[in-house]
Write an enzyme that holds these catalytic residues in place. Structure first.
Site, PDB file in Angstrom:
ATOM      1  N   LYS A  95      -6.040  -9.656   7.524  1.00 40.33           N
ATOM      2  CA  LYS A  95      -6.067  -8.711   6.398  1.00 40.33           C
ATOM      3  C   LYS A  95      -7.216  -7.965   6.408  1.00 40.33           C
ATOM      4  O   LYS A  95      -7.258  -6.801   5.912  1.00 40.33           O
ATOM      5  CB  LYS A  95      -6.057  -9.516   4.971  1.00 40.33           C
ATOM      6  CG  LYS A  95      -4.895  -9.655   4.442  1.00 40.33           C
ATOM      7  CD  LYS A  95      -3.839 -10.604   5.315  1.00 40.33           C
ATOM      8  CE  LYS A  95      -2.582  -9.886   6.166  1.00 40.33           C
ATOM      9  NZ  LYS A  95      -1.877 -10.636   7.092  1.00 40.33           N
ATOM     10  N   SER A 230       9.472  -7.470  16.469  1.00 36.90           N
ATOM     11  CA  SER A 230       9.386  -6.649  15.604  1.00 36.90           C
ATOM     12  C   SER A 230       9.246  -7.448  13.939  1.00 36.90           C
ATOM     13  O   SER A 230       9.997  -6.992  13.116  1.00 36.90           O
ATOM     14  CB  SER A 230      10.285  -5.570  15.537  1.00 36.90           C
ATOM     15  OG  SER A 230      11.575  -5.989  15.121  1.00 36.90           O
ATOM     16  N   GLY A 231       8.886  -8.785  13.913  1.00 40.40           N
ATOM     17  CA  GLY A 231       8.720  -9.567  12.738  1.00 40.40           C
ATOM     18  C   GLY A 231       7.481  -9.130  12.290  1.00 40.40           C
ATOM     19  O   GLY A 231       6.983  -7.939  12.471  1.00 40.40           O
ATOM     20  N   TYR A 232       6.923 -10.070  11.195  1.00 42.28           N
ATOM     21  CA  TYR A 232       5.913  -9.493  10.413  1.00 42.28           C
ATOM     22  C   TYR A 232       4.511  -9.283  11.188  1.00 42.28           C
ATOM     23  O   TYR A 232       3.795  -8.365  10.917  1.00 42.28           O
ATOM     24  CB  TYR A 232       5.788 -10.331   9.186  1.00 42.28           C
ATOM     25  CG  TYR A 232       5.212 -11.858   9.321  1.00 42.28           C
ATOM     26  CD1 TYR A 232       5.905 -12.835   9.529  1.00 42.28           C
ATOM     27  CD2 TYR A 232       3.879 -12.154   9.355  1.00 42.28           C
ATOM     28  CE1 TYR A 232       5.597 -14.278  10.106  1.00 42.28           C
ATOM     29  CE2 TYR A 232       3.472 -13.467   9.713  1.00 42.28           C
ATOM     30  CZ  TYR A 232       4.300 -14.512  10.135  1.00 42.28           C
ATOM     31  OH  TYR A 232       3.616 -15.700  10.394  1.00 42.28           O
ATOM     32  N   HIS A 511       2.363  -1.657 -19.741  1.00 39.61           N
ATOM     33  CA  HIS A 511       2.322  -0.422 -19.202  1.00 39.61           C
ATOM     34  C   HIS A 511       1.265   0.609 -19.191  1.00 39.61           C
ATOM     35  O   HIS A 511       0.455   0.525 -20.040  1.00 39.61           O
ATOM     36  CB  HIS A 511       3.750   0.218 -20.258  1.00 39.61           C
ATOM     37  CG  HIS A 511       3.915   1.523 -19.873  1.00 39.61           C
ATOM     38  ND1 HIS A 511       4.773   1.753 -18.917  1.00 39.61           N
ATOM     39  CD2 HIS A 511       3.658   2.960 -20.060  1.00 39.61           C
ATOM     40  CE1 HIS A 511       5.156   3.296 -18.534  1.00 39.61           C
ATOM     41  NE2 HIS A 511       4.339   3.664 -19.618  1.00 39.61           N
TER      42      HIS A 511
END
Lengths: 552, 457
Positions: A95, A230-232, A511
């Site tokens: 990350k 091509s997975g996560y 909103h």
């Protein structure tokens, strides 16, 4: 995939805990006040510990914290790095890299910025500081984890552990005489995790042919990287590499990219994450032979073999090859035989729904549990800690079964992908088998309809919900778009608490926020017997209006 | 929604389709939508492939009612694709079957030539001969394999460059994106010597010869590359898809009764204006387009079109002036300046610069090159003083602008002077534009060009 889970009382099947529960935990919690239960350790001298956890990754850590809260005397045995894969070679550093490379991508996206009137010239990056960001973060979080355990009195033993009997564990480090020992425990929990799986025949040199373990160190940014899988994991790395200027080629064994994703989401994800980037792919092929190269001198040679015909169809010459073909359990050397159990043919430890280990005859091995990647049920960090907590509940004789359908998953590309529950294909198949195939409905919405997403210029995305129109049960929710990984929790919470669409349809969302994307899904759903709400994103039902009062 | 983009086809040609079944996923400005079939049958031919864009109301595929008609539907798709906007739709299967092979549809647009990347794929066929000659032979690799990076492959496909013709500068002879881009700089086929494709003669924006240096860079004006004529002798090269499209349109135009009206226009004031405005980015093309726009605004018939069945006149609501541009690699395109009558000259010039740049990069959308309803073809920069242009199908008028030359003139009282004069030749569709209409339009055009101050608004 990262995440720390906070535990709510609701998870405990209505039974109250003997002692207070920590409000919320984070990996960094070292200053929290902990109310330890007055109850002394159950062991009372028969065993060294009430619970011994083998492996101090996210699963083991989560279990340890919960066990201490439940009044158990706990020790963890760790043979490598505290924090395990997630902290050191997974979620955390990935990350960090995605954050840095994501910003580079944003700042280089001249068209996007120009549409908002912004011009940024000369975006550059230095590789080493980005790598340092990831490494330092891992070290820092590792330190936090360690301290959080020490602070609550968990003993941290150093060594690789193996079972020597029903309640005994021996641990040591190869070549070291200063660490090691034998301990006994009332209950033992295996949480040894997993390692990157490398298909046989692919030599890893750690420099030009490597796994995610090496890639996360970001020792260099190759011009052209072939990513097998091509997975996560493969997708996230393609995001990082292309943001930093590399070109990527995917090598995928099955016929379509992103095979684990809902097909509709995968189509859109491909259009946004792959097609416009400097990425191409080969599907339906295996990398049958990989020859490492020398950076700057000799390319890596990869032979591609058709999956079905077994013929060699192509040969790639790239600068580097990342093997992202999944993860294999790290369970060698546990000596399960000493308790009559063994790992399955893929190396996973067989367990039942209470995380209890099953022996070769399928019977429960008393006082032995296995959680996390090692049991293969759901190989995600937060699933591991959830399983750990569930196992502790079972140890404390408060029977608990984790509902895996309520565990969300996310892929941190830009934009993100997340989901909880079943894909549309799986849901329809399960429904057919169970006899309610005709009751499966889909509600869908695009991020283009969301004001906040448009304001950010991030209208690319969609969300879809698969549900039963007779009961309002949510079968699966899939999101692709900005902050998808954060948005999914509304859905996973609903599934976890057994809420139906009717229960949550009237909830109000601020909103303008991205959460209204999910609001649209719920409000658009047509559940038999429940009045539809007018579908205008600007019109919100009044807060607190009871269902009966709303006209059909 | 005025146009949609096909995201993916859920069915393939030959598949059975039920009424109400989703056949294709279309992206609008709002979201991706599954589009259902209105009738049952078999998916015959796909006109707009995945990634292609179509205007609302235009066919994207043909569905055959019975299996027997699948071939016909397929050919309709092939034909309709290549005559998008052209007067006649495709007819009988056998002849048209050949067209089906035309790779990506949506190519041959009414105004001939389109830079759409897909059209220029065909790895086997090399770029136009003249350009090929000077291209360097790939060196480093000895095993004959072509290794190219993902982006290099994409670029090559988009720019219509054959990877075989590029030498790779990357490790072990790898072809990189910069190699592909560099290769487009060479082999510029401005040696359009021999028969330049008909209607919109080469001509490029600025410099209609008169004024001094061309204001904007001319796409087709780069230094001519020496043609190795010897390489062409005795060879026959089949058309690439763009050349086929042009040829087809030219033959189509034979069905239209054309006549021509020629006018001499004095350009002294226009040249002076061009010189004055040059620093502000205004080019001769912009001025001519604006002048045409203003003149057309007073003569709606000249930017109308005869209906396809030849029985009526469709008057257009916008004055969209297309300007013919030849492309460095031999292509032909007509980027459109929309609303040329009401857009100010500076905006027109900016739009033109952008259109030209993107035309060169083959990034124009169909709407940007096929929505013109009047065309300007300028060969003045090549010195041609008089020529006539062929009318692009679907339009009513095209003007051929020649070079402006200082000419000795005598006025009514016998006084002799020198004026810069250029010949502008208007070709019209005589089904709807008659002699008087044409002449009156030219009179207006002359008056606009000779009083060019009105162009600066």
């Amino acid at each position: 995939m990262s995440g720390r889970q906070s535990l709510r009382q609701g998870q405990f099947l209505g039974q109250s805990l003997p002692c207070a529960v920590l409000e919320a935990r984070s990996v960094k919690s070292r200053t929290r006040q902990i109310k330890l239960c007055a109850q002394a350790a159950k062991a009372g001298g028969k065993y060294d510990y009430d619970l011994l956890i083998i492996g101090c990754g996210v699963g083991g850590h989560g279990a340890a914290l919960h066990a201490v809260e439940s009044g158990l005397k706990v020790a963890v045995v760790e043979g490598h790095d505290i924090g395990g894969t997630c902290v050191n070679r997974g979620c955390v550093p990935s990350k960090a890299l995605l954050a840095a490379s994501g910003r580079v991508r944003d700042m280089k996206n001249t068209m996007h910025l120009k549409s908002m009137g912004i011009q940024v010239d000369n975006v550059r990056y230095d590789r080493q500081p980005i790598a340092d960001h990831a490494n330092n973060l891992a070290a820092s979080i590792q330190g936090n984890l360690k301290r959080s355990l020490e602070a609550i009195g968990v003993d941290i033993l150093i060594g690789q552990a193996k079972l020597t009997g029903p309640n005994t564990v021996k641990y040591s480090l190869p070549g070291r005489v200063d660490v090691g020992g034998t301990v006994t425990a009332g209950d033992i929990m295996i949480a040894t995790g997993s390692v990157p799986f490398v298909p046989p025949g692919i030599p890893i040199d750690g420099k030009t042919v490597f796994t995610s373990d090496h890639a996360l160190k970001l020792e260099w940014v190759p011009d052209w990287v072939a990513i097998i899988g091509s997975g996560y994991i493969g997708l996230e790395f393609s995001d990082v590499y292309t943001a930093l200027g590399s070109e990527v080629t995917f090598i995928e064994a099955v016929d379509n990219l992103m095979p684990g994703f809902d097909k509709e989401i995968a189509r859109l994800a491909q259009r946004v994450l792959i097609n416009p980037r400097k990425i191409d792919w080969h599907t339906g092929v295996l990398a049958s032979k990989v020859t490492p190269g020398v950076p700057g001198v000799k390319p890596v040679e990869i032979e591609l073999t058709d999956f079905k015909t077994k013929e060699v169809v192509d040969k790639l010459e790239v600068d580097a090859c990342l093997v992202a073909t999944g993860r294999a359990p790290y369970t060698q050397g546990l000596n399960l035989a000493s308790v009559g159990a063994e790992v399955d043919r893929r190396g996973f430890v067989p367990v039942n729904e209470r995380m209890q280990v099953l022996d070769t005859k399928g019977k429960v091995v008393p006082h032995l549990y296995c959680i996390g990647d090692a049991n293969g049920k759901y190989m995600l960090a937060h699933a591991a800690s959830a399983q750990g907590i569930s196992a502790v509940e079972n140890i404390c004789e408060r029977p608990h079964v984790l509902n895996h359908a309520s565990v969300p998953a996310a892929c941190f590309t830009h934009p993100e992908v997340s989901f909880v529950g079943m894909t549309e294909e799986a849901a329809r198949e399960a429904a057919e088998k169970a006899g309610y195939g005709d009751k499966v409905s889909i509600s869908k919405t695009s991020f283009k309809a969301n004001s906040k997403a448009l304001a950010e210029g991030e209208g690319d995305g969609m969300a879809k919900m698969i549900y039963r129109r007779d009961t309002g049960e949510i079968l699966g929710v899939h999101i692709f778009g900005l902050h998808a990984a954060d948005l999914i929790h509304e859905a996973s919470n609903a599934i976890s608490m057994g809420s139906s669409i009717g229960d949550i349809k009237f909830n109000v969302h601020a909103h303008p926020t991205l959460s209204e994307v999910l609001d649209e899904l719920f409000k658009q759903a047509h559940v038999e017997g429940i009045p539809d709400i007018a579908l205008q994103s600007k019109v919100k039902p009044e807060k607190g209006v009871k269902r009966e009062a709303v006209a059909a | 929604m005025t146009e949609g983009k096909v995201v993916s086809w859920l069915k393939s040609p030959g598949d059975q389709v039920k009424k109400g079944e989703a056949v294709v996923v279309v992206e609008s400005d709002k979201a991706d939508m599954d589009v259902e079939s209105f009738s049952s049958g078999y998916l015959g031919g796909i006109v707009i492939e995945e990634g292609g864009v179509a205007a609302v109301g235009s066919p994207i595929a043909f569905i055959a009612e019975s299996e027997a008609e699948i071939e016909e539907a397929k050919s309709k798709a092939g034909g309709s694709a290549s005559s998008n906007g052209a007067a006649t739709p495709a007819e009988a299967p056998p002849a048209e079957k050949v067209e089906e092979k035309q790779p990506q549809p949506a190519e041959a647009s009414a105004s001939a030539a389109k830079p759409a990347p897909a059209a220029l794929e065909k790895p086997p066929s090399p770029p136009p001969p003249p350009a090929q000659a000077p291209a360097p032979v790939p060196q480093q690799r000895t095993d004959g394999r072509i290794v190219a990076t993902p982006y290099a492959k994409k670029l090559a496909k988009d720019l219509g460059v054959d990877l075989k013709s590029i030498s790779g500068s990357g490790p072990a002879g790898r072809i990189t994106a910069s190699d592909v881009e560099a290769s487009r700089g060479n082999g510029v086929a401005s040696s359009k010597a021999a028969p330049p494709p008909p209607p919109p003669q080469t001509a490029s924006a600025p410099a209609s010869a008169p004024a001094s240096a061309p204001a904007a860079p001319a796409p087709a004006a780069p230094a001519p590359v020496p043609t190795t004529v010897s390489e062409l002798k005795g060879t026959t090269k089949p058309f690439n898809s763009m050349q086929s499209a042009v040829a087809k349109n030219m033959v189509e135009s034979l069905k239209v009764p054309e006549f021509r009206v020629s006018y001499t226009i004095i350009t002294d004031k226009l040249d002076a204006l061009a010189k004055r405005l040059k620093p502000k980015g205004v080019t001769m093309t912009g001025l001519l387009a604006k002048a045409a726009g203003l003149a057309l605004a007073q003569h709606p018939l000249l930017y109308a079109a005869c209906t396809r069945d030849g029985n009526g006149i469709t008057y257009a609501s916008h004055v969209n002036v297309a300007v013919a541009v030849s492309m460095p690699d031999g292509g032909l395109i007509t980027p459109v300046l929309k609303d040329a009558d009401s857009t100010d000259i500076y905006q027109i010039s900016r739009n033109w610069a952008d259109l030209v740049k993107r035309a060169r990069g083959k990034q124009l959308s169909p709407d940007e090159y096929s929505s013109g309803n009047f065309t300007i073809s300028n060969m003045g920069m090549f010195g041609a003083d008089k020529f006539d242009a062929i009318l692009p199908p679907g339009t009513a008028g095209i003007i051929a602008v020649g070079a402006s030359k200082p000419t000795v003139t005598a006025d009514a009282s016998g006084r002799i002077g020198v004026e810069r004069q250029m010949t502008v030749n208007l070709t019209c569709d005589h089904r709807i534009v008659y002699g008087t209409d044409a002449a009156e339009f030219m009179k207006t055009l002359k008056s606009v060009i000779e009083n060019p101050d009105q162009l600066t608004f």
